[in-house]
Design an enzyme around this catalytic site. Structure first.
Site, PDB file in Angstrom:
ATOM      1  N   ASP A 124       0.861  -1.175   0.000  1.00 26.60           N
ATOM      2  CA  ASP A 124       0.000   0.000   0.000  1.00 26.60           C
ATOM      3  C   ASP A 124       0.902   1.230   0.000  1.00 26.60           C
ATOM      4  O   ASP A 124       1.445   1.611   1.018  1.00 26.60           O
ATOM      5  CB  ASP A 124      -0.892  -0.024   1.243  1.00 26.60           C
ATOM      6  CG  ASP A 124      -1.905   1.109   1.245  1.00 26.60           C
ATOM      7  OD1 ASP A 124      -2.107   1.720   0.177  1.00 26.60           O
ATOM      8  OD2 ASP A 124      -2.487   1.386   2.311  1.00 26.60           O
ATOM      9  N   GLU A 125       1.092   1.825  -1.168  1.00 26.08           N
ATOM     10  CA  GLU A 125       2.010   2.948  -1.354  1.00 26.08           C
ATOM     11  C   GLU A 125       3.392   2.645  -0.758  1.00 26.08           C
ATOM     12  O   GLU A 125       3.917   3.422   0.034  1.00 26.08           O
ATOM     13  CB  GLU A 125       1.412   4.227  -0.749  1.00 26.08           C
ATOM     14  CG  GLU A 125       0.043   4.572  -1.308  1.00 26.08           C
ATOM     15  CD  GLU A 125      -0.559   5.877  -0.759  1.00 26.08           C
ATOM     16  OE1 GLU A 125       0.149   6.597  -0.047  1.00 26.08           O
ATOM     17  OE2 GLU A 125      -1.724   6.157  -1.071  1.00 26.08           O
TER      18      GLU A 125
END
Ligand SMILES: *[C@@H]1O[C@H](CO)[C@@H](O)[C@H](O)[C@H]1NC(C)=O
Ligand SMILES: *[C@@H]1O[C@H](CO)[C@@H](O)[C@H](O)[C@H]1NC(C)=O
Ligand SMILES: *[C@@H]1O[C@H](CO)[C@@H](O)[C@H](O)[C@H]1NC(C)=O
Ligand SMILES: *[C@@H]1O[C@H](CO)[C@@H](O)[C@H](O)[C@H]1NC(C)=O
Ligand SMILES: *[C@@H]1O[C@H](CO)[C@@H](O)[C@H](O)[C@H]1NC(C)=O
Ligand SMILES: *[C@@H]1O[C@H](CO)[C@@H](O)[C@H](O)[C@H]1NC(C)=O
Ligand SMILES: *[C@@H]1O[C@H](CO)[C@@H](O)[C@H](O)[C@H]1NC(C)=O
Ligand SMILES: *[C@@H]1O[C@H](CO)[C@@H](O)[C@H](O)[C@H]1NC(C)=O
Ligand SMILES: *[C@@H]1O[C@H](CO)[C@@H](O)[C@H](O)[C@H]1NC(C)=O
Ligand SMILES: *[C@@H]1O[C@H](CO)[C@@H](O)[C@H](O)[C@H]1NC(C)=O
Length: 493
Positions: A124-125
């Site tokens: 996630d990012e």
């Protein structure tokens, strides 16, 4: 081929091409909540009732996936950043992950009973600037191992691997879109990622936050953030940018081109506007933003660098407020939801339900209508330190500057902190003690827009729910304990 058959083929082609590509609005459904709305209520009451056709999960929650089975809703499952190192190091770990979190739910029965998982988001990012190099070395290896595991499970044609990136991967909103390029420290990793994605026909996924951009770049106005008409668009050669969203997308498009991948598809993994916990974070602004964004997508006008072809899918951030989200990046982080934590719409916007109002979650099972407030009849001189302690655990983000409770006067703000702690602890009477300064009440202490919540009943709160102890019972019990001390001490001596 007989004429009618040919006509049928043409018709079919027309039909499939007429399917609204940009209309495929999805939502992010996260689980960083102390008292999450039950997945069955989210799926039936919020997703199905509002005709939402795509959902992106922050993980692979078994209850969420079971609830989504058989609904036909397209699903993105997520792998948390903390798991990337293990998945890079071991193909076996990746095979288990795919087996346990994908294959098991997809297979369902032949009648279409399984979950329609479309993507696995690896991390996630993970390249977020503030993470430094913490996850970067593992991303490509983990993505490769997950891809191999999907191929091994004969799912590679149905499930694609993606790596959601924050827009800081290409310095969005710091210069002219046409000069876009990926961050120099990501150069090699980014080429590997783009090669990987293009080899498997996967899109590039980017998360875009105009709410943050407008604070970071003085060249952008609130009008540009909110898709409002502006007198001062960003001028880039012969192109003019009237909104921050398009400027970010085109900076990415230019970055992809300069890296040699000008045709790569782009999907927006997160985009939204928070409603509380900071200046300009409000329901009014969020509604203006959402309407502007969805109207822009529907217009099919595209961006200056990709006219008529907007990102094929976007996932709105977010479906619900989450009271356990990390506040490092701001107190607004817990307020991205279109719906409050308990599934009630904050404002109206068309996420699939058309011209109808948004449907709210039905039959939400709340704890009793009780709150914890400051007892004004006590010595409250020390009350602030108790509030600080409560806020170190509970959610006091609405009290911050610009928040919905920032204007309630002392000791109302202390009561807000006490109540938040009390609700997070399932209204356990002990959690409204605060050295005798807490008082349980059945009178709603909410003032104007500052709402004092009553939490949702969850399975973990069921042991406490039935035992309503009015505050005097608690006080009585406490005084009995205190008065028993001398006696106990005597006995022990
Ligand atoms: C990733 O996994 C590979 C294969 O096991 C290993 O050679 C490499 O050292 C790992 N990368 C890191 C940064 O640990
Ligand atoms: C996915 O699978 C792994 C490996 O079997 C497991 O450890 C993990 O708990 C699962 N993740 C989720 C979110 O269910
Ligand atoms: C703002 O605009 C000016 C003039 O075009 C430019 O020199 C400057 O770099 C811009 N600032 C940012 C942060 O983009
Ligand atoms: C990486 O750097 C080289 C040389 O500086 C450049 O040609 C290339 O376009 C860069 N790649 C990316 C993805 O920015
Ligand atoms: C955000 O709100 C503050 C306080 O209301 C205001 O002063 C500021 O101008 C706003 N920010 C922008 C970018 O408009
Ligand atoms: C919140 O995020 C920051 C920055 O990524 C991290 O250092 C911190 O440990 C996180 N806090 C919690 C409670 O997870
Ligand atoms: C939403 O779904 C219902 C039931 O499937 C359907 O009757 C309705 O037409 C849909 N509404 C829109 C706006 O697509
Ligand atoms: C307030 O806190 C201080 C330090 O913890 C303590 O010495 C004092 O007795 C407290 N006063 C009251 C009224 O509780
Ligand atoms: C708080 O009060 C100030 C000054 O009266 C006002 O401008 C502001 O809008 C109020 N904020 C909220 C969240 O009610
Ligand atoms: C409550 O309000 C008072 C007075 O405005 C302020 O000094 C105090 O810091 C606030 N406490 C909290 C927990 O917000």
């Amino acid at each position: 081929m007989p004429c009618s058959a040919a006509m049928a083929v043409v018709l079919l082609l027309l039909l499939c091409c007429a399917l609204p590509q940009a209309g495929a609005v999805g939502v992010n459904w996260g689980t960083a909540s102390s008292h999450p709305l039950p997945p069955s209520k989210v799926v039936a009451g919020l997703l199905k009732a509002n005709n939402v056709t795509r959902v992106k999960l922050s993980d692979a929650d078994p209850l969420a996936l079971e609830s989504l089975s058989g609904t036909g809703i397209g699903v993105v499952v997520g792998i948390p950043n903390e798991m990337l190192a293990g998945l890079n190091a071991s193909r076996k770990a990746a095979e288990s992950w795919v087996h346990d979190n994908v294959t098991r739910y997809i297979s369902g029965n032949a009648g279409g009973g399984g979950a329609r998982i479309e993507y696995v988001a690896v991390g996630d990012e993970p390249f977020l600037l503030s993470y430094g190099q913490r996850y970067t070395p593992y991303v490509i290896g983990a993505a490769t191992n997950i891809q191999l595991a999907l191929t091994g499970a004969k799912l590679a044609s149905r499930v694609k691997v993606i790596v959601p990136c924050n827009e800081d991967a290409y310095h969005a909103n710091t210069g002219l879109p046409s000069r876009g390029h990926f961050r120099p420290d990501l150069n090699r990793t980014m080429i590997q990622l783009l090669t990987f994605l293009s080899m498997h026909g996967s899109p590039f996924v980017v998360d875009i936050y105009p709410f943050l951009s407008v604070q970071q770049n003085k060249n952008f106005s609130m009008e540009m953030a909110l898709f409002q008409p502006t007198l001062h668009p960003l001028t880039d050669g012969r192109h003019k940018y009237a909104n921050i969203f398009d400027a970010s997308i085109d900076t990415l498009v230019a970055s992809l081109s300069s890296a040699g991948f000008s045709d790569m598809d782009v999907i927006v993994g997160k985009v939204g506007w928070p409603t509380d916990g900071g200046s300009n974070a409000s329901e009014v602004n969020a509604q203006i933003f959402m309407k502007g964004l969805l109207g822009h997508l529907l217009s099919m006008s595209g961006t200056p660098l990709r006219p008529k072809s907007l990102p094929s899918d976007i996932y709105i951030f977010s479906l619900l407020d989450e009271d356990l989200r990390n506040l490092t990046y701001g107190n607004f982080e817990r307020h991205w939801g279109i719906f409050t934590f308990d599934g009630q719409a904050k404002y109206n916007v068309d996420i699939g339900q058309g011209s109808r109002n948004l449907a709210n979650a039905q039959n939400v099972d709340y704890l009793p209508t009780r709150w914890c407030v400051v007892n004004n009849n006590k010595d409250t001189s020390n009350v602030s330190s108790s509030a600080l302690e409560a806020c170190s655990v509970a959610d006091c983000s609405a009290l911050s500057n610009g928040g919905s409770c920032s204007n309630i006067s002392w000791p109302g703000n202390i009561s807000y902190a006490f109540n938040s702690y009390y609700q997070q602890h399932n209204q356990n009477p002990d959690s409204c003690d605060f050295g005798g300064m807490g008082l349980i009440t059945t009178v709603d202490p909410s003032v104007d827009d500052c709402r004092f919540p009553v939490e949702i009943r969850t399975s973990s709160s069921s042991s406490l729910q039935g035992t309503f102890l009015p505050s005097w019972t608690a006080i009585l019990a406490a005084s009995i304990c205190v008065s028993a001390w001398p006696y106990l001490l005597t006995v022990l001596a």
